[in-house]
Design a protein around this motif. Sequence first.
Motif, PDB file in Angstrom:
ATOM      1  N   ILE A  30      48.186  43.524  41.828  1.00  0.00           N
ATOM      2  CA  ILE A  30      46.761  43.802  41.683  1.00  0.00           C
ATOM      3  C   ILE A  30      45.962  42.982  42.684  1.00  0.00           C
ATOM      4  O   ILE A  30      46.220  41.784  42.872  1.00  0.00           O
ATOM      5  N   ALA A  32      42.325  41.675  43.017  1.00  0.00           N
ATOM      6  CA  ALA A  32      41.009  41.531  42.366  1.00  0.00           C
ATOM      7  C   ALA A  32      40.051  41.009  43.434  1.00  0.00           C
ATOM      8  O   ALA A  32      39.726  41.723  44.374  1.00  0.00           O
ATOM      9  N   GLY A  33      39.641  39.733  43.350  1.00  0.00           N
ATOM     10  CA  GLY A  33      38.738  39.187  44.371  1.00  0.00           C
ATOM     11  C   GLY A  33      39.438  38.907  45.691  1.00  0.00           C
ATOM     12  O   GLY A  33      38.804  38.757  46.725  1.00  0.00           O
ATOM     13  N   GLY A  34      40.743  38.799  45.628  1.00  0.00           N
ATOM     14  CA  GLY A  34      41.515  38.573  46.849  1.00  0.00           C
ATOM     15  C   GLY A  34      41.431  37.165  47.406  1.00  0.00           C
ATOM     16  O   GLY A  34      42.013  36.872  48.443  1.00  0.00           O
ATOM     17  N   GLN A  35      40.751  36.271  46.726  1.00  0.00           N
ATOM     18  CA  GLN A  35      40.506  34.938  47.294  1.00  0.00           C
ATOM     19  C   GLN A  35      41.725  34.036  47.223  1.00  0.00           C
ATOM     20  O   GLN A  35      41.784  33.025  47.927  1.00  0.00           O
ATOM     21  N   SER A  36      42.688  34.397  46.407  1.00  0.00           N
ATOM     22  CA  SER A  36      43.968  33.683  46.433  1.00  0.00           C
ATOM     23  C   SER A  36      45.049  34.569  47.020  1.00  0.00           C
ATOM     24  O   SER A  36      45.856  34.129  47.834  1.00  0.00           O
ATOM     25  N   LEU A  37      45.052  35.823  46.623  1.00  0.00           N
ATOM     26  CA  LEU A  37      46.128  36.725  47.035  1.00  0.00           C
ATOM     27  C   LEU A  37      46.132  36.993  48.541  1.00  0.00           C
ATOM     28  O   LEU A  37      47.188  36.968  49.177  1.00  0.00           O
ATOM     29  N   HIS A  78      33.105  35.135  39.709  1.00  0.00           N
ATOM     30  CA  HIS A  78      32.688  33.760  39.372  1.00  0.00           C
ATOM     31  C   HIS A  78      31.168  33.647  39.390  1.00  0.00           C
ATOM     32  O   HIS A  78      30.570  32.991  38.535  1.00  0.00           O
ATOM     33  N   ALA A 102      35.325  26.387  44.261  1.00  0.00           N
ATOM     34  CA  ALA A 102      35.225  26.807  45.668  1.00  0.00           C
ATOM     35  C   ALA A 102      33.787  26.716  46.185  1.00  0.00           C
ATOM     36  O   ALA A 102      33.053  25.785  45.851  1.00  0.00           O
ATOM     37  N   GLY A 110      35.699  36.150  44.135  1.00  0.00           N
ATOM     38  CA  GLY A 110      36.740  35.746  43.188  1.00  0.00           C
ATOM     39  C   GLY A 110      36.337  36.076  41.761  1.00  0.00           C
ATOM     40  O   GLY A 110      35.162  36.063  41.414  1.00  0.00           O
ATOM     41  N   THR A 111      37.342  36.399  40.947  1.00  0.00           N
ATOM     42  CA  THR A 111      37.047  36.819  39.571  1.00  0.00           C
ATOM     43  C   THR A 111      37.552  35.793  38.558  1.00  0.00           C
ATOM     44  O   THR A 111      38.500  35.052  38.822  1.00  0.00           O
ATOM     45  N   GLU A 124      39.530  25.762  37.399  1.00  0.00           N
ATOM     46  CA  GLU A 124      38.550  25.373  36.379  1.00  0.00           C
ATOM     47  C   GLU A 124      38.568  26.360  35.205  1.00  0.00           C
ATOM     48  O   GLU A 124      38.467  25.958  34.055  1.00  0.00           O
ATOM     49  N   LEU A 167      45.675  42.095  33.143  1.00  0.00           N
ATOM     50  CA  LEU A 167      44.900  41.228  32.266  1.00  0.00           C
ATOM     51  C   LEU A 167      43.512  41.864  32.204  1.00  0.00           C
ATOM     52  O   LEU A 167      42.733  41.764  33.150  1.00  0.00           O
ATOM     53  N   PHE A 193      39.971  22.175  45.307  1.00  0.00           N
ATOM     54  CA  PHE A 193      40.626  22.108  44.005  1.00  0.00           C
ATOM     55  C   PHE A 193      40.612  20.658  43.518  1.00  0.00           C
ATOM     56  O   PHE A 193      40.780  19.725  44.313  1.00  0.00           O
TER      57      PHE A 193
HETATM   58  C1  LIG Z   1      38.582  27.948  50.047  1.00  0.00           C
HETATM   59  C2  LIG Z   1      38.902  28.289  48.613  1.00  0.00           C
HETATM   60  C3  LIG Z   1      38.657  27.343  47.653  1.00  0.00           C
HETATM   61  C4  LIG Z   1      38.944  27.625  46.329  1.00  0.00           C
HETATM   62  N1  LIG Z   1      38.676  26.670  45.395  1.00  0.00           N
HETATM   63  C5  LIG Z   1      38.898  26.949  44.110  1.00  0.00           C
HETATM   64  C6  LIG Z   1      38.584  26.005  43.099  1.00  0.00           C
HETATM   65  O1  LIG Z   1      38.076  24.923  43.359  1.00  0.00           O
HETATM   66  N2  LIG Z   1      38.874  26.314  41.829  1.00  0.00           N
HETATM   67  C7  LIG Z   1      39.423  27.536  41.491  1.00  0.00           C
HETATM   68  O2  LIG Z   1      39.659  27.774  40.321  1.00  0.00           O
HETATM   69  N3  LIG Z   1      39.704  28.440  42.416  1.00  0.00           N
HETATM   70  C8  LIG Z   1      39.456  28.188  43.708  1.00  0.00           C
HETATM   71  N4  LIG Z   1      39.764  29.134  44.648  1.00  0.00           N
HETATM   72  C9  LIG Z   1      40.437  30.385  44.210  1.00  0.00           C
HETATM   73  C10 LIG Z   1      39.431  31.419  43.770  1.00  0.00           C
HETATM   74  O3  LIG Z   1      38.741  30.967  42.657  1.00  0.00           O
HETATM   75  C11 LIG Z   1      40.126  32.737  43.462  1.00  0.00           C
HETATM   76  O4  LIG Z   1      39.091  33.633  43.400  1.00  0.00           O
HETATM   77  C12 LIG Z   1      40.917  32.848  42.178  1.00  0.00           C
HETATM   78  O5  LIG Z   1      41.938  31.900  42.114  1.00  0.00           O
HETATM   79  C13 LIG Z   1      41.622  34.196  42.066  1.00  0.00           C
HETATM   80  O6  LIG Z   1      40.732  35.184  41.775  1.00  0.00           O
HETATM   81  P1  LIG Z   1      40.680  36.501  42.591  1.00  0.00           P
HETATM   82  O7  LIG Z   1      39.863  37.436  41.813  1.00  0.00           O
HETATM   83  O8  LIG Z   1      40.240  36.214  43.944  1.00  0.00           O
HETATM   84  O9  LIG Z   1      42.212  37.021  42.523  1.00  0.00           O
HETATM   85  P2  LIG Z   1      43.155  37.634  43.628  1.00  0.00           P
HETATM   86  O10 LIG Z   1      43.272  36.717  44.767  1.00  0.00           O
HETATM   87  O11 LIG Z   1      42.772  39.021  43.914  1.00  0.00           O
HETATM   88  O12 LIG Z   1      44.506  37.650  42.821  1.00  0.00           O
HETATM   89  C14 LIG Z   1      45.192  36.473  42.457  1.00  0.00           C
HETATM   90  C15 LIG Z   1      46.449  36.820  41.682  1.00  0.00           C
HETATM   91  O13 LIG Z   1      46.116  37.270  40.382  1.00  0.00           O
HETATM   92  C16 LIG Z   1      46.567  38.608  40.171  1.00  0.00           C
HETATM   93  N5  LIG Z   1      45.528  39.280  39.397  1.00  0.00           N
HETATM   94  C17 LIG Z   1      44.208  39.273  39.690  1.00  0.00           C
HETATM   95  N6  LIG Z   1      43.530  39.907  38.721  1.00  0.00           N
HETATM   96  C18 LIG Z   1      44.445  40.318  37.801  1.00  0.00           C
HETATM   97  C19 LIG Z   1      44.349  41.008  36.566  1.00  0.00           C
HETATM   98  N7  LIG Z   1      43.176  41.393  36.091  1.00  0.00           N
HETATM   99  N8  LIG Z   1      45.483  41.268  35.891  1.00  0.00           N
HETATM  100  C20 LIG Z   1      46.686  40.868  36.368  1.00  0.00           C
HETATM  101  N9  LIG Z   1      46.834  40.199  37.517  1.00  0.00           N
HETATM  102  C21 LIG Z   1      45.713  39.922  38.242  1.00  0.00           C
HETATM  103  C22 LIG Z   1      46.797  39.174  41.551  1.00  0.00           C
HETATM  104  O14 LIG Z   1      47.756  40.194  41.514  1.00  0.00           O
HETATM  105  C23 LIG Z   1      47.248  37.955  42.304  1.00  0.00           C
HETATM  106  O15 LIG Z   1      48.608  37.701  42.061  1.00  0.00           O
HETATM  107  C24 LIG Z   1      39.491  28.893  45.958  1.00  0.00           C
HETATM  108  C25 LIG Z   1      39.716  29.852  46.936  1.00  0.00           C
HETATM  109  C26 LIG Z   1      39.428  29.560  48.271  1.00  0.00           C
HETATM  110  C27 LIG Z   1      39.670  30.615  49.290  1.00  0.00           C
END
Ligand SMILES: Cc1cc2nc3c(=O)[nH]c(=O)nc-3n(C[C@H](O)[C@H](O)[C@H](O)COP(=O)(O)OP(=O)(O)OC[C@H]3O[C@@H](n4cnc5c(N)ncnc54)[C@H](O)[C@@H]3O)c2cc1C
Lengths: 284, 754
Positions: A30, A32-37, A78, A102, A110-111, A124, A167, A193
Amino acid sequence: MKPASFDYIRPGSRAEILAALAAHGDDGKILAGGQSLVAAMNFRLARPEVLIDINGTKDLDYLQPSGDSLAIGALTRHAAFHKPVVDGPLGPLLAKVVRNIAHYPIRQRGTFTGSLAHADPASEWCLVATTLDAEMLIVNAEGERRCRAGDFFKGTFTTAVGAQDLLAEVRLPLLDDGWRSGFYEFSRRAGDFALAMSLAALKLENGRITEARLGVGGVADRAIRLHALENELAGKAPSRELFEDVAASAKAAIKPSEDIHASADYRRDLIRTVVLRALTEAAA
Amino acid sequence: MSAIGRSLKRLEDRPLLTGDGCFAADNRADGQVHMRIVRSPIAFGRILDIETDEAKALPGVIAVWTAADIADLPPIDFRMTRIAGLEPYRQHVLARDYVRYVGDPVAVVFADNPYIAEDAAELVFCDIEEETPCLDATADPVAFMPERDPALLSEAAVITKSYGDMEAAFAGAAAIIEMELKVGRHTGVPLETRGALAVRDPETGVLTMYGAAKVPHYNRDSIARMLGLEPEQVRLSEGHVGGGFGIRGELYPEDVLVCAAACRLGVPVKWVEDRREHLMAANHSRDQVHRIKAAVDANGFVRGLVDTFYTDQGGYVRTHGGTVSDLAAALLPGPYLIPAYHVEGHIRLTNKTPSGTYRAPGRYETTFVRERLMDAIAARLGLDPMEVRRVNLIPEDRMPFDRGIEALGTHVLYDSGKYHDLLDRTLTRIGYQDLKADLARRRVAGEAVGLGIAFFVEKSGLGPHDLVTMAVQPDDTIEIVTGAASVGQGVETAMAQICSDVLGVPIERIRVIHGQTDRIAIGFGAFASRVTVMTGSAVKIAAEALRDKAIALAAPLLQADVRTLTLEMGCVVSRDSGATIGLAEIVAQSGKDLDAEGLFRADHMNYPYGIHVAQVRVDEAVSGIQVERYLVAYDVGRAINPMLIEGQIVGAAAQGIGGALLEEFIYNEEGQPLATSFADYLMPTCHEMPPVEVLLREDAPSPQNPLGVKGAGEGGITAVGAAIAAAVDDALGRPGLITSLPISPRRLHALLRR
Ligand SMILES: Cc1cc2nc3c(=O)[nH]c(=O)nc-3n(C[C@H](O)[C@H](O)[C@H](O)COP(=O)(O)OP(=O)(O)OC[C@H]3O[C@@H](n4cnc5c(N)ncnc54)[C@H](O)[C@@H]3O)c2cc1C
């Protein structure tokens, strides 16, 4: 830092998401926000063959108080928490915490659920979910199941969410007016982090703590809720000595992780400080 | 009004702000192929085999090379500070026999697009017999490549400099102070990673490399030599550059590879570095350990100073040769008299990324060492740290001051300086006594706050010479062509201001062409804070020649005697008749070109100087450090554009704070780099930066150039480590606590627990 080759699909409904997950199994992931993936894909640490982008399913983006909890949808960003989202102490608590995640642009994408599904030990939202005992709704093509935070997080980047699962929703308990919260984290720079963080919620009546929630994050493979110390706090009047004791116990109770930014020794001392500061803020 | 000394807005900014910038990755050519480097995953080992068949078989892959495919290419030679004995440590463009750091290029893939190139790079298998890496430059030297040459050890050279009677200095000393001080491994990290596009014109055979920076002429000559071409067959072209800081623009293996491939594959070849590569492939810097011993008298005057230091050079010696260690050795004494000095700098190879120069090379490190010593002297003798500095500072009447040793092959001769005066002005500016009292009050109230002050001498304007050409264009603009380079520092604006000052033409009508090897025969590029001094002086000389020529050509046209003519606002004016004629008009009417050349020579560098003041607050319970206030006092001799200088100083101070508190290339025991992304290599952001105040002075112009100017590129970074360390000591009430940079929370925690 170019990702390995992948297919991309963008389902338009929850049913289509679940069908895609069922069809691709371990090969699908999946987005979602892509900020980790996306970062993980660019480093080729993640190599999904099929990217299932859920951003086209707008009805997953919601925040809904229902009964005694707040329901958070799978696409809620977020940034939605920058201002209190519900009446009562939970809204300000989330607004306080979100500022530590972040940076502003990242918080726009990010979600909340993505953070939980990703399960970074220093997330967090994972600390919030653990400390407040969130309830997760996990669905797949076969059906759905509910799971509490204590059973949800399995370790670094691992949760109860399976390869074919979405989820779909997270529920946080609405805290009634007697609750107050404190949050403190230490990170090397703003937006990084946490090296350690703590969330404390205290229910105060007539100058006494009647109930407490206390959690620590960023120090082990997952956020830790300190049940024993919550009991220790309950029934007592908040005081510097009490909080010092509890903070010292927290430090003794946790065997912290090590990385290039913090030794175990240093983290142990941080645990004491973040717990003390979170409790102090909650009681202030 | 004079154009010099005014904070005019930058000529460079319009394209940058309107999205018209052209950075390395923006260059493209029809039919271009993409290059990807296969890098060693191992810190040290013997190459047994490199398996490329699978990669070659991938659709879209054009070629895969290992060292065997380019065996004719010599290693990359030194650009500067060629010290005897360094040659065997030069880097080949692809590793031969051994890999010497994680990131060492072992093979290179060319493919239709960058995705396929990266896929193919993953399929190249390196069979490497691992050896124990050497990661400590203070340990005994080991074999550089044991099987190839067991006698060649990892100590490449020892730089020794010395003057004065050391025995006498120590014999009569009131106290002897010994310290070990260390500055960690960090480097300049430009926002734009490296990149290049090489195109060979099939008709003319001319090879052009776009994306050049810093030293295009030198690199053109090197590339031509390495590829067996004539210099005229190679052209380097600089576009916009997203930060240089000394590390970007040196000749690296990748530059040579794109050029070699464009010739041999017969297609344009493009390479864009990614951030992970950048953090393990581009030059690292700093990483020195100093062991010093000082003999001081009862007033804190340093009678003699002995230093033995070790530079962790990393895997190979790159283009800078011994520059960093040479500068460290020569400039450690800084602004102080120090009548006897002996230094021994060991350049030692380890199994980390090769290192080179980074903004204020050798001075950031040695200013930390020297100023920590000054603070230690004050603590030992119970003196005020500012008094100790006053006692040691070179007095104004000793200028010019001959240090009696050499740096970069030129005599160290401090050209001018009013050190005591600048110290007084700085202390007045910050309200030293009141500030100290205020911080003492806060400490009593429970806060750990402190003040640190550090003095430094910079160097700038490295010779030997610089050339510019200048010509009036038909549209009445003036074109200046220089072999200097722009790495974002405002070269165009500064040169235009100097030209405008002579000719009275507004800077908007002056175009500055730089970094194009086909436009001017010689050029030295941009490094060592040299451009405004060297190129700027050449511009002044050229503009004056142009002015004289304009007057001479205008005289018959205005029917006037040259002695009655002046140049005002870009027009030749007759004092007698009031008649005027514009520059382009002179060209049109006389039918002659209106152009000139300016050549400026300098035998010595010049020496700007300054003082850094840091005020910090330490949160002891979390071992965190916050910089509350920062001030840089700097004497630049003459300020061409104060705004540009402030920009240089503030940006440099931010990098200095990075090196003092955040940035560090950490390696594990196997020599694996652990900081290879911005999640772990921590750059300061706006949140970590205090406001930086700049006290800019012009009290000591340089007598060595017609402008009186000194360089401004580096002074903002030089003393940051020293000032912050002193402030942390002061905040904690523990003099001498900080002996190592960066002061990471982890390290501070360990110190506080001790
Ligand atoms: C520079 C930087 C600093 C950051 N600092 C912090 C911080 O201080 N604290 C913090 O908590 N985060 C931090 N992050 C991470 C950020 O908060 C991400 O947004 C978060 O970790 C993942 O959310 P996402 O929606 O971007 O997920 P994605 O990157 O899209 O997905 C992350 C993972 O979760 C899975 N996934 C996503 N949604 C679902 C769902 N609904 N059901 C099942 N699987 C799912 C995906 O398949 C993937 O494996 C930072 C990111 C960056 C780039």
